[in-house]
Design an enzyme around this catalytic site. Structure first.
Site, PDB file in Angstrom:
ATOM      1  N   GLY C  43      -1.578  12.424   3.856  1.00 50.77           N
ATOM      2  CA  GLY C  43      -2.813  11.502   4.693  1.00 50.77           C
ATOM      3  C   GLY C  43      -2.587  10.429   5.570  1.00 50.77           C
ATOM      4  O   GLY C  43      -1.433  10.260   5.659  1.00 50.77           O
ATOM      5  N   HIS C  44      -3.476   9.481   5.915  1.00 52.81           N
ATOM      6  CA  HIS C  44      -3.006   8.242   7.051  1.00 52.81           C
ATOM      7  C   HIS C  44      -1.557   7.831   6.911  1.00 52.81           C
ATOM      8  O   HIS C  44      -1.388   7.540   5.130  1.00 52.81           O
ATOM      9  CB  HIS C  44      -4.032   7.716   7.789  1.00 52.81           C
ATOM     10  N   ASN C  45      -1.376   6.475   7.555  1.00 56.87           N
ATOM     11  CA  ASN C  45       0.103   5.678   7.298  1.00 56.87           C
ATOM     12  C   ASN C  45      -0.854   4.428   6.269  1.00 56.87           C
ATOM     13  O   ASN C  45      -2.163   4.656   6.234  1.00 56.87           O
ATOM     14  CB  ASN C  45      -0.156   5.258   8.485  1.00 56.87           C
ATOM     15  N   GLY C  46      -0.752   4.308   5.066  1.00 61.07           N
ATOM     16  CA  GLY C  46      -1.264   3.720   3.981  1.00 61.07           C
ATOM     17  C   GLY C  46      -2.101   3.771   2.987  1.00 61.07           C
ATOM     18  O   GLY C  46      -2.264   3.440   2.296  1.00 61.07           O
ATOM     19  N   LYS C  49       0.841   8.048   0.341  1.00 66.60           N
ATOM     20  CA  LYS C  49       1.742   9.274  -0.476  1.00 66.60           C
ATOM     21  C   LYS C  49       2.973   9.061  -0.386  1.00 66.60           C
ATOM     22  O   LYS C  49       3.641   9.740  -0.888  1.00 66.60           O
ATOM     23  CB  LYS C  49       1.426  10.129   1.274  1.00 66.60           C
ATOM     24  N   SER C  50       4.063   8.208   0.513  1.00 68.66           N
ATOM     25  CA  SER C  50       5.360   7.007   0.143  1.00 68.66           C
ATOM     26  C   SER C  50       5.113   6.516  -0.612  1.00 68.66           C
ATOM     27  O   SER C  50       6.873   6.851  -1.650  1.00 68.66           O
ATOM     28  CB  SER C  50       5.315   7.064   1.306  1.00 68.66           C
ATOM     29  N   GLU C 169       7.942  11.965   5.539  1.00 63.72           N
ATOM     30  CA  GLU C 169       7.998  12.332   6.198  1.00 63.72           C
ATOM     31  C   GLU C 169       9.097  12.092   7.591  1.00 63.72           C
ATOM     32  O   GLU C 169       9.798  11.459   8.253  1.00 63.72           O
ATOM     33  CB  GLU C 169       7.119  10.929   6.999  1.00 63.72           C
TER      34      GLU C 169
END
Lengths: 289, 265, 282
Positions: C43-46, C49-50, C169
């Site tokens: 997924g993109h940043n934000g 996923k984290s 990441e």
């Protein structure tokens, strides 16, 4: 603004038991208005070269001409500030340099250090925030309340606000997601073209170098080992392998296709778009034969 | 600039001193501080100097390296020397010029104090130069372990020390990087009035703090994920081993003390 | 029968719960990871996923929904047990290096878990061998490259002999060489053991190595499937801020140029073969 490195050598911690040589006799000419990529592995010396480009480091031997200012070892130059104003550096992870209360003030920091009036600095900040695709509200926010991607853009705005003639970029897209990466790289390219900037891109990415640069220099073990146009640089695959560098993906694929067709395309395809175009034309000709 | 400092730096090697247990070296240095005060006349101070040179030889650290690194301390020593030289008013006058009078006892005291300083600084430097910071931390933790009874958080202190040591180079790099980034934006930390310089340091300090806090947070998370929940129930990877040679070096020091007592006046 | 390792059921998490204007970082997400699988969460940043990574190892607990690890609900009681079974590697190589030297760092989790000394020495050695860092036992972190530090982090994680390796990441701050080092280390570990790998990434090549991809967008699970199924979505992914595999990009560009192809291809080999059969081999 032309930049010329002549026989530049640099050693960290000179004359101590911990001395470490980082550059050996580097010669490099960056003509005004060109887009120069510098590629090489971590530790090849490319970051050290970069810090010479606006006299953050002075060569231990040799000299650098930045516009009409010459920077030399041991020579104190009062003109360093003039150089720093004209050469803007976007460091790797530039968001680490943000410090001020608001985004607006942070962007104004650079230009005001160089004597730009408050109104002018403010005007530039407002324009740049728009140019970098950030909403107007961020101007009054604390830079530390923004997302990582937004912080990166604010930091870049802070450098652009100085209106540099030369823009030096050190892996400006490291850690961004693919969309962010492309947007930022396209923006720099657009500025390069529109404002006639001299751009220096320090990167690991063969794809970026091939896509954007019109000149490429390769650093290896502190030496500048190869310099030329992308077509020249990437035609010498064997040499690149010596420096543990690879061809851009599109050229690698081009070679596979050429091997299969047992025929060669007229040029090296530096980008995917170019590859598709050349291949389509080639196939069309084949059909007509 | 910081690259030239040797105090607190470790020089790898395989000398007798290098191979000693860190605890032995720590005890040695602490005892030595007491032993130095036994000396009170020319013979005893000469013995001390001789002993120090013997230790330097045994550590196989080049003399010029030690001397170079001691430069910052030299000023302090000279200052103490002069202090004693001019303000001790005992014994015969050996030099007189206008209002300046130097007494015999003053010269003697000055020289003795300087020697005392020198041998102490040299031996402490040898301790840090021949022992990895991690071993010093371990040795401190083991030696201070009995104090746990009085609720002294010995394990936590040792861990804090070792993490600080580990992050010093990282933070130095970071400082250098941020300083350069702000210089490239026209900030000038090296010229101007005191006030201007103080103002110029803000753009360096704030990012540095922000990043240090971010690192601390990340590190805490990483430690938690790796199962860290305090000193309780932990085993230790670093084992200190006390060998005969460690006992020997302490005994040698005690013998030195006895000799000094014998010759002191 | 595949054994369930981690499962999320209708999990929602909001960072500032009292702030109603905040959208949830993770919104009603469910998925299951099975033993021995390599699952990539992209997924993109934000995209949340984290946050998922933090929910899976109990750094965060969901406001609604359930997280199960090894079939047991993840809570304060099972937390430490779970963590000893789950090695984790974070994004910033510097900020997770606890030890003063490489071997001290690898030993850190072992010390925390009370592993006896002799076994500890043995495991540190073995783990470093597996990530090919044995020559650097006594190196200090600031003398290592980013890729090397991440390999040490992997060694530290596998020293505990976990069932799961969670990469948050782990390659995003590395240069291409470092990224290749880390990915080939993980691949090799997978070949030797039945380690379950969950990698959180926006790197396409990393996602392509996985058996299954879970795609996140704005806190929601957007899609789930084999990499080739996910990447078939083409333009949709580009719109979500992700890249497409190189061969696929070229396929699409060729089509635009009017070159006929059987399909949009995932791998370069397939594309070359297609070009060959439809244009030369007549």
């Amino acid at each position: 603004m032309d930049i010329t490195l002549q026989q530049v050598s640099y050693a960290y911690a000179k004359n101590t038991p911990f001395e470490k040589r980082a550059l050996y006799d580097v010669d490099l000419h960056i003509p005004s208005g060109s887009y120069q990529a510098i590629i090489g592995h971590t530790g090849s010396g490319k970051s050290t070269v970069l810090q010479h480009l606006n006299a953050l480091l002075k060569p231990t031997e040799g000299s650098i001409k930045i516009g009409d200012v010459e920077v030399k070892a041991e020579k104190k130059s009062k003109q360093l500030r003039k150089v720093r104003q004209k050469v803007g550096i976007v460091f790797q992870f530039p968001e680490h340099q943000l410090f001020d209360e608001t985004v607006l003030k942070d962007i104004m920091f650079g230009p005001m250090n160089f004597g730009v009036s408050e109104e002018e600095a403010k005007r530039r900040a407002i324009d740049l925030v728009k140019l970098l695709g950030l909403p107007d509200e961020v101007l009054e926010k604390s830079p530390f309340d923004l997302s990582g991607g937004q912080m990166r853009r604010v930091a870049i705005a802070g450098v652009l606000a100085m209106n540099p003639e030369v823009l030096v970029l050190d892996e400006p897209t490291a850690g961004l997601d693919p969309r962010g990466r492309k947007e930022i790289m396209d923006l720099f390219y657009h500025l390069h073209k529109e404002k006639g900037l001299t751009t220096v891109l320090v990167t690991h990415s063969m794809e970026d170098a091939a896509r954007y640069a019109d000149r490429i220099a390769i650093m290896h073990d502190g030496k500048c080992v190869l310099a030329g146009t992308p077509q020249e640089i990437f035609s010498d695959e064997v040499r690149l392998m010596d420096y543990r560098l690879e061809l851009p993906q599109s050229i690698k694929f081009q070679k596979k296709v050429e091997q299969m067709m047992e025929k060669k395309l007229p040029v090296l395809c530096l980008t995917e778009e170019m590859l598709a175009e050349e291949l389509a034309q080639f196939l069309k000709k084949e059909r007509e034969l | 600039m910081l690259e030239k400092m040797i105090f607190g730096r470790f020089i790898p090697g395989d000398s007798f001193i290098h191979r000693l247990d860190a605890r032995a070296k720590l005890i040695f240095v602490f005892l030595f501080i007491a032993v130095v005060f036994i000396a009170n006349n020319w013979i005893t101070y000469a013995i001390l100097v001789l002993f120090t040179f013997l230790i330097i030889r045994m550590s196989r650290i080049r003399l010029y390296f030690l001397v170079n690194g001691l430069k910052p301390v030299v000023i302090l020593i000279i200052f103490t020397f002069l202090l004693h030289l001019f303000f001790t008013r005992e014994g015969a006058i050996i030099f007189e010029w206008k209002f300046l009078r130097i007494y015999e006892e003053g010269l003697r005291q000055g020289i003795f104090i300087s020697i005392r300083f020198f041998v102490l600084v040299i031996l402490t430097s040898i301790l840090t130069l021949t022992t990895t910071p991690i071993s010093i931390t371990d040795a401190l933790e083991t030696l201070l372990n009995p104090l746990k009874k009085w609720k002294l958080p010995v394990h936590e202190l040792a861990l804090m020390m070792s993490i600080s040591l580990r992050f010093i180079p990282t933070l130095m790099d970071e400082t250098d990087k941020i300083m350069k980034a702000q210089m490239a934006r026209g900030s000038d930390m090296t010229t101007g009035s005191m006030k201007e310089r103080m103002n110029a340091i803000v753009p360096l300090l704030i990012p540095l703090f922000v990043s240090a806090f971010k690192r601390a947070e990340d590190l805490a998370t990483a430690m938690e994920v790796r199962g860290y929940k305090g000193g309780e129930g932990r085993t230790r990877y670093r084992k200190l081993e006390w060998a005969t040679k460690d006992t020997v070096i302490i005994v040698i020091l005690l013998i030195l003390a006895i000799i000094l007592v014998y010759f002191r006046s | 029968m595949k054994r369930e390792i981690i499962s999320l059921q209708e999990v929602t998490f909001t960072y500032a719960e009292e702030d109603k204007s905040m959208r949830p970082a993770v919104n009603n997400v469910s998925y299951t990871v099975y033993e021995g699988e390599w699952v990539a969460i992209v997924g993109h940043n934000g995209s949340g996923k984290s946050t998922l990574a933090r929910l899976m190892n109990g750094l965060l607990f969901p406001q609604t929904g359930k997280v199960r690890v090894f079939g047991e609900p993840l809570d304060e009681q099972s937390l430490w047990d779970t963590r000893s079974q789950m090695g984790m590697v974070f994004q910033n190589p510097d900020n997770q290096f606890v030890g003063a030297t490489v071997q001290d760092d690898v030993a850190f989790a072992l010390e925390n878990n009370g592993v006896p000394f002799e076994e500890m020495v043995e495991r540190v050695k073995r783990s470093l061998l597996k990530v090919k860092m044995s020559d650097f036992m006594n190196s200090e972190p600031h003398h290592l490259s980013g890729g090397q530090k991440q390999r040490v982090a992997i060694a530290g994680a596998i020293a505990l002999q976990p069932k799961i390796l969670l990469l948050d990441e782990a390659t995003s701050m590395l240069d291409p060489q470092g990224r290749d080092e880390v990915l080939s280390t993980v691949q090799q570990l997978r070949a030797e053991t039945d380690l379950t790998v969950i990698s959180i990434t926006h790197d396409l090549e990393e996602a392509l190595l996985a058996d299954r991809v879970i795609m996140m967008n704005q806190g929601n699970k957007y899609a789930e499937g084999k990499p080739e199924e996910i990447f078939q979505r083409g333009q949709e992914l580009v719109d979500l801020g992700l890249d497409l595999p190189f061969a696929m990009n070229v396929s699409r560009l060729l089509k635009k140029q009017g070159v006929t192809l059987v399909a949009e291809h995932m791998s370069e080999e397939e594309l070359v073969n297609d070009l060959w059969t439809s244009h030369f081999n007549k």
